[in-house]
Design a protein around this motif. Structure first.
Motif, short mmCIF file in Angstrom:
data_model
loop_
_atom_site.label_atom_id
_atom_site.label_comp_id
_atom_site.label_asym_id
_atom_site.label_seq_id
_atom_site.Cartn_x
_atom_site.Cartn_y
_atom_site.Cartn_z
N ASP A 218 0.61 -1.10 -0.03
CA ASP A 218 -0.04 -0.02 0.03
C ASP A 218 0.80 1.08 0.09
O ASP A 218 1.95 1.17 0.65
N LYS A 219 0.50 2.37 -0.68
CA LYS A 219 1.38 3.52 -0.90
C LYS A 219 1.27 4.17 0.61
O LYS A 219 0.51 4.27 1.16
N SER A 220 2.40 4.79 1.02
CA SER A 220 2.64 5.21 2.22
C SER A 220 4.02 5.86 2.00
O SER A 220 4.96 5.48 1.38
N ARG A 221 4.28 6.86 3.15
CA ARG A 221 5.64 7.23 3.34
C ARG A 221 6.67 6.28 3.43
O ARG A 221 7.78 6.30 2.82
N THR A 223 6.71 3.00 2.23
CA THR A 223 6.74 2.40 1.03
C THR A 223 7.58 3.19 0.05
O THR A 223 8.41 2.80 -0.45
#
Length: 498
Positions: A218-221, A223
């Motif tokens: 999932d997109k995150s800081r 990642t």
């Protein structure tokens, strides 16, 4: 006259097509390892009622054996252990960057612990290759794309990575399978493969493998930071220069620890992960050859037949075909169609039986040649005794084509007194010294590994020192060659060996 020439031309084209189809069948069977070969026989018997089994295996007796006497506990605990093993695997993968395909995994017998032997069960459970093929069935692919996809899957190593360059695969498809595709077209199929589970399968490098896994998160800081490390600071990552990464990204100690912890959760061996879904072994390995070395140096080997049935053409189909052919003149249209159907099934059954016999004969000739060329290794089990041997050497010994030897050595294993080895393990290039002496690169690498293992860990030897030590042992190779072999063995530079 013209009509006769046309008939002869059509007959010749039909004959050439028939020969080509039979050769294709033979090459396909030769390339299959034992488990997939057994599955192919089962499928063929299901599809062709004219093919059946017989208890008599005398037709294969001349190929059954070869003798050579020559002169020469809890879920939490398991989860924790899995994470630790994956972290160790990542460390090992980082250290092995630059290693080539020549150094294949070796499964040593008689030296492992009981737990390790338990993990390496020789059974008929499903391999990760089979699991991938099942997933392929859910994809919308053309017939040609599906064929290329299966070819790519068979080209994966045990870790699930694709180490064969795409231009080489393009050449193999063109030469051996008459499929003319560009590397871009093959790469497009590879992208489909890389979308299969687990993430990272089909990657061409460790970096691509890890990035494929990050891309599915999932997109995150966090990642984004992981992707940045693997893209922009991969060299520092491989050398474990965490301080450099921390400074480059402007992170606190706590943020750096969290980032590294997530990076260590990535799996450098996605193929092994698929093995864990069917057991703790990364792949159930069944040997195709069983080699036995007696105390007097006599070496015998046999093909592992496992539960393979002996095949024959169904007698009822053969009798039916004979009856139809003896009464051709009085056959109705329906009976003629039955005759055509029966003949097709009988011919297909006989062609498959012939291809099975050719496979058996070809595997026997190839293994016999390898034993003769590597006789000293099979006698003593010492890796340093492996002589330089390439596909051409075996081809000359057997009279078979290079492509045939390549197919035989692909994805097959041999069980010996000294352990289980991939057949490709016995192939290595030679190194020619200035005096003209030819040495096996594997022998040199074995000597290099011994020197590094025996060095003072407080003062690791430089490549120059390793070069001198090898010369003292009778291996006069250049320093740059030492550096190359060290990298291929996955041995870090001196500074990282402290």
């Amino acid at each position: 006259m013209a009509q006769s020439q046309i008939q002869e031309q059509k007959l010749e084209q039909k004959l050439q097509q028939s020969i080509s189809q039979q050769q294709l069948l033979q090459s396909q069977l030769i390339e299959l390892p034992l488990q997939q070969f057994a599955e192919r026989i089962e499928t063929e018997m299901h599809d062709n009622p004219a093919l059946e089994t017989t208890a008599d295996d005398s037709e294969f007796s001349e190929f059954s054996e070869y003798s050579d006497s020559s002169d020469n506990s809890s879920d939490d605990f398991d989860s924790q252990r899995e994470r630790e093993e994956r972290s160790d695997a990542l460390d090992a993968a980082l250290e092995n960057i630059g290693r080539d395909d020549e150094d294949l995994p070796v499964y040593h017998g008689g030296m492992s612990t009981s737990e390790e032997r338990e993990e390496m069960v020789l059974g008929d459970t499903q391999s990760f290759y089979d699991q991938l093929l099942e997933q392929v069935g859910e994809l919308e692919l053309s017939e040609q794309e599906r064929y290329v996809m299966e070819y790519l899957i068979r080209s994966l190593d045990d870790d699930g990575l694709l180490r064969t360059p795409l231009d080489t695969i393009a050449e193999e498809l063109a030469i051996y399978h008459s499929i003319d595709l560009t590397t871009e077209q093959i790469e497009n199929v590879l992208r489909h493969l890389q979308q299969l589970d687990p993430a990272g399968i089909g990657a061409r490098s460790l970096q691509e493998c890890l990035l494929l896994q990050v891309d599915r998160r999932d997109k995150s800081r966090l990642t984004d930071l992981m992707r940045q490390v693997l893209t922009d600071h991969f060299e520092a990552f491989t050398k474990k220069h965490w301080d450099k990464i921390q400074r480059a990204l402007g992170l606190s100690d706590l943020q750096t620890d969290e980032l590294l912890r997530e990076l260590r959760r990535l799996n450098p061996k996605p193929g092994a992960a698929m093995g864990e879904t069917i057991g703790r072994s990364m792949q159930q390995i069944t040997p195709d050859f069983i080699v036995d070395t007696q105390d007097d140096g006599t070496i015998t080997f046999s093909l592992n037949s496992g539960d393979l049935p002996t095949l024959q053409v169904s007698q009822s189909f053969a009798d039916l075909l004979k009856d139809y052919q003896n009464n051709k003149d009085g056959l109705s249209r329906q009976m003629k169609e039955a005759l055509l159907y029966t003949k097709q099934k009988v011919d297909a059954a006989q062609s498959f039986i012939d291809a099975v016999q050719t496979r058996r004969r070809t595997l026997t000739l190839t293994m016999k040649a390898i034993i003769r060329l590597q006789h000293r290794f099979f006698e003593e089990g010492d890796e340093s005794l492996l002589r330089p041997m390439i596909l051409k050497d075996v081809a000359e010994k057997t009279g078979l084509d290079l492509s045939t030897i390549s197919r035989v050595s692909n994805s097959k294993y041999v069980q010996t007194r000294w352990g289980m080895f991939p057949l490709k393990y016995f192939f290595s290039d030679g190194y020619v010294t200035e005096s003209g002496e030819e040495l096996s690169t594997r022998e040199i690498k074995a000597a290099l590994r011994d020197i590094v293992e025996a060095e003072d860990k407080r003062k690791p030897m430089s490549d120059e020192a390793l070069c001198d030590a090898l010369k003292a042992k009778g291996y006069p190779i250049a320093r740059r060659t030492v550096a190359k072999y060290r990298e291929q063995l996955g041995i870090p530079i001196a500074r990282l060996r402290k």
